[in-house]
Scaffold this motif. Structure first.
Motif, mmCIF file in Angstrom:
data_model
loop_
_atom_site.group_PDB
_atom_site.id
_atom_site.type_symbol
_atom_site.label_atom_id
_atom_site.label_comp_id
_atom_site.label_asym_id
_atom_site.label_seq_id
_atom_site.Cartn_x
_atom_site.Cartn_y
_atom_site.Cartn_z
ATOM 1 N N ASN A 110 25.916 22.780 -11.878
ATOM 2 C CA ASN A 110 26.531 23.827 -11.053
ATOM 3 C C ASN A 110 26.278 23.584 -9.573
ATOM 4 O OD1 ASN A 110 27.361 25.038 -13.412
ATOM 5 N ND2 ASN A 110 25.834 26.666 -13.374
ATOM 6 N N GLN A 111 25.060 23.156 -9.232
ATOM 7 C CA GLN A 111 24.746 22.902 -7.826
ATOM 8 C C GLN A 111 25.554 21.734 -7.288
ATOM 9 O OE1 GLN A 111 22.836 25.316 -6.374
ATOM 10 N NE2 GLN A 111 23.085 26.013 -8.480
ATOM 11 N N LYS A 112 25.759 20.716 -8.112
ATOM 12 C CA LYS A 112 26.567 19.576 -7.681
ATOM 13 C C LYS A 112 28.006 20.013 -7.419
ATOM 14 C CE LYS A 112 28.165 14.994 -9.108
ATOM 15 N NZ LYS A 112 28.152 13.962 -10.191
ATOM 16 N N LEU A 113 28.541 20.837 -8.315
ATOM 17 C CA LEU A 113 29.912 21.299 -8.148
ATOM 18 C C LEU A 113 30.043 22.216 -6.935
ATOM 19 C CD1 LEU A 113 32.758 21.317 -9.229
ATOM 20 C CD2 LEU A 113 32.121 23.166 -10.784
ATOM 21 N N LEU A 114 29.051 23.064 -6.698
ATOM 22 C CA LEU A 114 29.090 23.931 -5.518
ATOM 23 C C LEU A 114 29.029 23.118 -4.232
ATOM 24 C CD1 LEU A 114 26.716 26.789 -6.723
ATOM 25 C CD2 LEU A 114 29.165 26.993 -6.287
ATOM 26 N N THR A 115 28.244 22.045 -4.243
ATOM 27 C CA THR A 115 28.172 21.184 -3.066
ATOM 28 C C THR A 115 29.495 20.475 -2.821
ATOM 29 O OG1 THR A 115 25.802 20.830 -3.445
ATOM 30 C CG2 THR A 115 26.926 19.272 -2.006
ATOM 31 N N ILE A 135 21.010 29.964 -18.356
ATOM 32 C CA ILE A 135 21.566 28.629 -18.513
ATOM 33 C C ILE A 135 20.414 27.629 -18.546
ATOM 34 C CG2 ILE A 135 23.767 29.165 -17.391
ATOM 35 C CD1 ILE A 135 22.681 27.916 -14.832
ATOM 36 N N THR A 136 20.698 26.415 -18.982
ATOM 37 C CA THR A 136 19.688 25.370 -18.993
ATOM 38 C C THR A 136 19.547 24.764 -17.598
ATOM 39 O OG1 THR A 136 21.279 23.641 -19.588
ATOM 40 C CG2 THR A 136 20.266 24.888 -21.395
ATOM 41 N N ASN A 172 20.523 30.579 -7.478
ATOM 42 C CA ASN A 172 19.129 30.929 -7.754
ATOM 43 C C ASN A 172 18.639 30.228 -9.020
ATOM 44 O OD1 ASN A 172 16.627 32.153 -8.029
ATOM 45 N ND2 ASN A 172 17.378 34.148 -7.354
ATOM 46 N N PRO A 173 17.574 29.398 -8.932
ATOM 47 C CA PRO A 173 17.056 28.715 -10.128
ATOM 48 C C PRO A 173 16.369 29.661 -11.103
ATOM 49 C CG PRO A 173 15.634 28.290 -8.252
ATOM 50 C CD PRO A 173 16.826 29.026 -7.717
ATOM 51 N N LEU A 174 16.140 30.915 -10.685
ATOM 52 C CA LEU A 174 15.522 31.888 -11.581
ATOM 53 C C LEU A 174 16.346 32.074 -12.844
ATOM 54 C CD1 LEU A 174 13.366 34.194 -12.009
ATOM 55 C CD2 LEU A 174 15.021 35.709 -10.920
ATOM 56 N N TYR A 175 17.665 32.048 -12.706
ATOM 57 C CA TYR A 175 18.536 32.260 -13.866
ATOM 58 C C TYR A 175 18.594 31.037 -14.770
ATOM 59 C CZ TYR A 175 20.013 36.260 -11.107
ATOM 60 O OH TYR A 175 20.027 37.425 -10.371
ATOM 61 N N ALA A 176 18.022 29.920 -14.336
ATOM 62 C CA ALA A 176 17.933 28.717 -15.165
ATOM 63 C C ALA A 176 16.553 28.582 -15.805
ATOM 64 C CB ALA A 176 18.243 27.474 -14.342
ATOM 65 N N GLY A 177 15.767 29.650 -15.771
ATOM 66 C CA GLY A 177 14.453 29.637 -16.399
ATOM 67 C C GLY A 177 13.361 28.997 -15.564
#
Length: 343
Positions: free
Chosen positions: A116-121, A108-109, A60-65
């Motif tokens: 994180n998204q790259k690593l999850l992919t 997080i920034t 969720n990008p919400l937690y990245a501001g």
């Protein structure tokens, strides 16, 4: 609640896998906030972590501001002459309706979110065209790290049906090769030993530093668990105090109500007692003296480096190349340890 969310992102940066974060939260018995929605009422409760809840936080990008709208789409399909709607289909980021970065303060920034998204992919084993994969356990050392020299596809690991059989790395090729046999295959034991030897040569000079780092990492993990349980204890004490006040205010003549409130009070006090005992046990384990040599003990450090290369579950020495000798080190951790070195 904010500290629990921060802990999820901190453990993901440490472990590098959403599933490993979920398993760590489960093993530490850390509760996660869950919102129960009704027609008009919303209630926040604390429950044992679920895998999809952890992954939702990480995605969720919400937690990245950032504020995002229209991340999912609806698709209409014609099945047996009737229209069927499929909801919740994920859309590429470029197709989102709205994306406002730096909309509010995040945990997080945005750069950390993209990493994180790259690593999850990369960790998604069912997806193609990814650079590498996360370790998934098993005897193979290079699970998710080896690619075919002919077609460049990720090679799969196959284990023998009988216990103790060696594993093999095989590439099945693309869909056009179905029924035509394997693209390429190779025994895994010799490959793993060769790679393990190279890893040992790369890290042997810093074995003591790596062992001390691993020990510090274990201590940090223990402190994170204690801090999370202390937050649970604070909430449990409040709930016990609230249950006690409710019991004291009940009319004694209403015996059924008084009995129910007394039972809830006892349950709340029991949970407080359990959390206090758990904190005492973890604090006692954390206070135990470390067996690692200090930096001032050069002779002890050299002896330590020569005799053992294993600290906790992190294998640093020759046991990395001989999985049968490492009963205390899981195969998943061997893969995680070797992944950043191989890649």
């Amino acid at each position: 609640m904010a500290e629990t969310i921060k802990l999820v992102f901190a453990k993901f940066r440490e472990l590098g896998s959403g599933r490993q974060v979920f398993l760590w939260l489960r093993s530490a018995d850390i509760k996660m906030p869950v919102v129960l929605r009704n027609v008009e009422v919303r209630k926040l409760v604390w429950k044992a972590p679920a895998y999809h809840s952890v992954m939702q936080i990480l995605h969720n990008p919400l937690y990245a501001g950032a504020y995002a709208f229209g991340r999912r789409a609806q698709r209409t399909l014609i099945i047996d002459g009737r229209a069927r709607k499929a909801n919740g289909l994920r859309k590429p980021r470029d197709d989102w309706s709205v994306l406002l970065r730096d909309n509010h303060e995040g945990y997080i920034t945005w750069q950390e979110y993209e990493e994180n998204q790259k690593l999850l992919t990369e960790n998604a084993h069912m997806k193609r065209n990814c650079d590498r994969k996360s370790a998934r356990g098993g005897r193979a050392l290079l699970t998710g790290l080896m690619r075919c020299g002919r077609c460049g596809r990720m090679m799969r690991v196959f284990y023998g049906s009988a216990k103790g059989n060696a594993h093999r790395y095989q590439c099945c090729g693309d869909d056009a090769r179905v029924g035509l046999g394997l693209c390429i295959g190779i025994g895994g034991v010799r490959v793993d030993r060769a790679v393990a030897t190279q890893i040992l040569e790369a890290v042997s000079d810093r074995a003591v530093e790596a062992a001390i780092f691993a020990s510090d990492q274990v201590e940090r993990s223990a402190r994170d668990v204690i801090a999370a349980i202390e937050r649970d204890l604070e909430g449990a004490r409040y709930e016990a105090s609230l249950a006690g006040r409710r019991y004291e205010l009940v009319d004694p003549a209403k015996r059924h109500v008084a009995r129910e409130l007394e039972a809830r009070w006892n349950d709340a006090l029991e949970r407080v007692s359990v959390l206090e005992r758990k904190i005492e046990e973890l604090s006692a384990l954390s206070a135990a003296p470390s067996s690692l040599p200090g930096p001032e003990d050069n002779q002890g450090a050299h002896a330590f480096a020569g005799e053992t290369r294993e600290c906790g579950d992190v294998v640093i020495g020759q046991q990395l190349g001989e999985p049968g000798r490492t009963a205390s080190c899981s195969s998943a951790r061997r893969g995680i340890a070797s992944s950043p070195i191989v890649t």
